[in-house]
Design a protein around this motif. Structure first.
Motif, PDB file in Angstrom:
ATOM      1  N   UNK A 152      17.669  48.883  58.776  1.00  0.00           N
ATOM      2  CA  UNK A 152      16.294  49.115  58.310  1.00  0.00           C
ATOM      3  C   UNK A 152      15.709  47.832  57.721  1.00  0.00           C
ATOM      4  N   UNK A 153      16.544  47.121  56.951  1.00  0.00           N
ATOM      5  CA  UNK A 153      16.089  45.850  56.376  1.00  0.00           C
ATOM      6  C   UNK A 153      15.717  44.865  57.475  1.00  0.00           C
ATOM      7  N   UNK A 154      16.534  44.845  58.520  1.00  0.00           N
ATOM      8  CA  UNK A 154      16.253  43.958  59.653  1.00  0.00           C
ATOM      9  C   UNK A 154      14.925  44.331  60.314  1.00  0.00           C
ATOM     10  N   UNK A 155      14.712  45.603  60.519  1.00  0.00           N
ATOM     11  CA  UNK A 155      13.463  46.070  61.144  1.00  0.00           C
ATOM     12  C   UNK A 155      12.253  45.603  60.339  1.00  0.00           C
ATOM     13  N   UNK A 185       4.348  42.397  67.424  1.00  0.00           N
ATOM     14  CA  UNK A 185       3.293  43.250  67.943  1.00  0.00           C
ATOM     15  C   UNK A 185       3.002  44.388  66.977  1.00  0.00           C
ATOM     16  N   UNK A 186       4.030  44.816  66.232  1.00  0.00           N
ATOM     17  CA  UNK A 186       3.850  45.931  65.315  1.00  0.00           C
ATOM     18  C   UNK A 186       3.211  45.465  64.017  1.00  0.00           C
ATOM     19  N   UNK A 187       2.471  46.368  63.317  1.00  0.00           N
ATOM     20  CA  UNK A 187       1.882  45.992  62.039  1.00  0.00           C
ATOM     21  C   UNK A 187       2.965  45.650  61.038  1.00  0.00           C
ATOM     22  N   UNK A 221      10.296  52.835  65.241  1.00  0.00           N
ATOM     23  CA  UNK A 221       9.249  51.982  65.782  1.00  0.00           C
ATOM     24  C   UNK A 221       9.843  50.845  66.620  1.00  0.00           C
ATOM     25  N   UNK A 222      10.960  50.289  66.153  1.00  0.00           N
ATOM     26  CA  UNK A 222      11.633  49.232  66.905  1.00  0.00           C
ATOM     27  C   UNK A 222      12.146  49.768  68.238  1.00  0.00           C
ATOM     28  N   UNK A 223      12.784  50.944  68.219  1.00  0.00           N
ATOM     29  CA  UNK A 223      13.321  51.537  69.449  1.00  0.00           C
ATOM     30  C   UNK A 223      12.226  51.770  70.477  1.00  0.00           C
ATOM     31  N   UNK A 224      11.106  52.321  70.028  1.00  0.00           N
ATOM     32  CA  UNK A 224      10.000  52.623  70.932  1.00  0.00           C
ATOM     33  C   UNK A 224       9.451  51.337  71.561  1.00  0.00           C
TER      34      UNK A 224
END
Length: 326
Positions: free
Chosen positions: A87-90, A20-22, A100-103
């Motif tokens: 961070x790499x996973x995100x 869903x995120x860019x 952004x992932x948490x939100x």
């Protein structure tokens, strides 16, 4: 015969379940996509991630709400890895960073709570569950598999597969184990509307059928894991013959993607009794039904005639009312 597939390899075309995120344009990745559950996407990419990132991914799958309430340091420690890996996973799943992932996970957790009336329904069956709880968990997992599969289904890719099947003189479908039943279901549906289609589950017959396909024919391989050797080999042979190859799998970056021109994905979650292939089978049948109806609609006139003829042929094979017990 098969080539190993590593993280990030495989055809990017038609890979469904985009985040869903860019996504990071600098990395040449796609932007945007469907408002689909992040957990569904992470689950589909799990086998293709490096080991350290896979541990982070598994934590997201197992406890998305807990991850949403954790700092990056806490998550890294719980997964036995570093903040850099998190961070790499995100970024690997399409987010710019951990905030952004948490939100997103927090938002999706709230949405899920609303959908179930605040109740938390897991899919794992425990030894102490009552039969009532088993029914609730099984039906919840099955319903979610169908809903999530429909939500992430790539309609443009599905349309291409419909086009290929409609134009094909012959369609062969390959699947072993539980996937063989799905292949047989699709074959029966196509056969009833007058399409030339065969479903094969025996490894040798799959290979020999693939070896006599021609350009313009279609070969469809069904494999939940995308790693079933027999199905992959059959698709590879079909591809060398010039047939259009289609994969139906839960994991778009699995080995079967290497030999597929077109990829359709399901979104079935793992359960305690995964070997029973329950939710995954229903998810596959959902895609197969969508594909069948798409083909039937595209050939509406001949389909109606074939359905009427086949109905008439079997209409007399039911017990007449006067033969029923009184």
């Amino acid at each position: 015969m098969r080539k190993p597939i590593g993280p990030g390899r495989g055809p990017e075309r038609g890979i469904t379940g985009e985040p869903a995120a860019p996504r990071d344009d600098a990395a040449g990745k796609e932007k945007d996509a469907t408002p689909l559950s992040t957990v569904v996407r992470v689950r589909s990419l799990l086998p293709s991630l490096p080991p350290a990132e896979r541990r982070v991914a598994q934590r997201v799958i197992d406890d998305p709400e807990g991850v949403a309430n954790s700092t990056i340091t806490e998550l890294a420690q719980n997964c036995g890895t570093s903040e850099t890996t998190v961070i790499r996973f995100c970024r690997a799943i399409g987010f710019h960073g951990y905030p952004e992932l948490r939100l997103t996970l927090a938002t999706e957790a709230g949405r899920a709570q609303s959908a179930t009336g605040g109740r938390v329904i897991g899919s794992d069956i425990s030894p102490d569950d009552s039969l009532e709880q088993i029914v609730e968990k099984v039906t919840f997992a099955d319903a979610r598999a169908v809903e999530e599969t429909a939500a992430q289904l790539d309609i443009k890719m599905l349309e291409q597969v419909v086009d290929a099947v409609v134009a094909a003189d012959r369609t062969d479908v390959y699947g072993v184990g539980a996937s063989a039943f799905v292949a047989a279901d699709f074959q029966q549906k196509l056969h009833r509307i007058g399409r030339v289609c065969s479903a094969w589950a025996d490894a040798h017959i799959m290979l020999t059928s693939a070896a006599v396909l021609n350009p313009g024919d279609v070969a469809i391989g069904i494999s939940h894991t995308g790693a079933t050797v027999e199905t992959i080999d059959a698709l590879e042979v079909a591809k060398t013959r010039g047939a259009r190859t289609v994969a139906l799998t839960n994991f778009p970056k699995s080995p079967i993607a290497e030999v597929a021109d077109l990829i359709l994905t399901t979104a079935a979650r793992e359960t305690t009794f995964r070997s029973g292939a329950t939710a995954s089978r229903l998810a596959q049948l959902t895609v197969v039904d969508c594909l069948f109806v798409g083909v039937a609609q595209r050939t509406y006139g001949s389909t109606r005639k074939a359905l009427e003829a086949t109905y008439e042929a079997v209409r007399g094979r039911t017990v007449r009312p006067d033969r029923r017990r009184r």
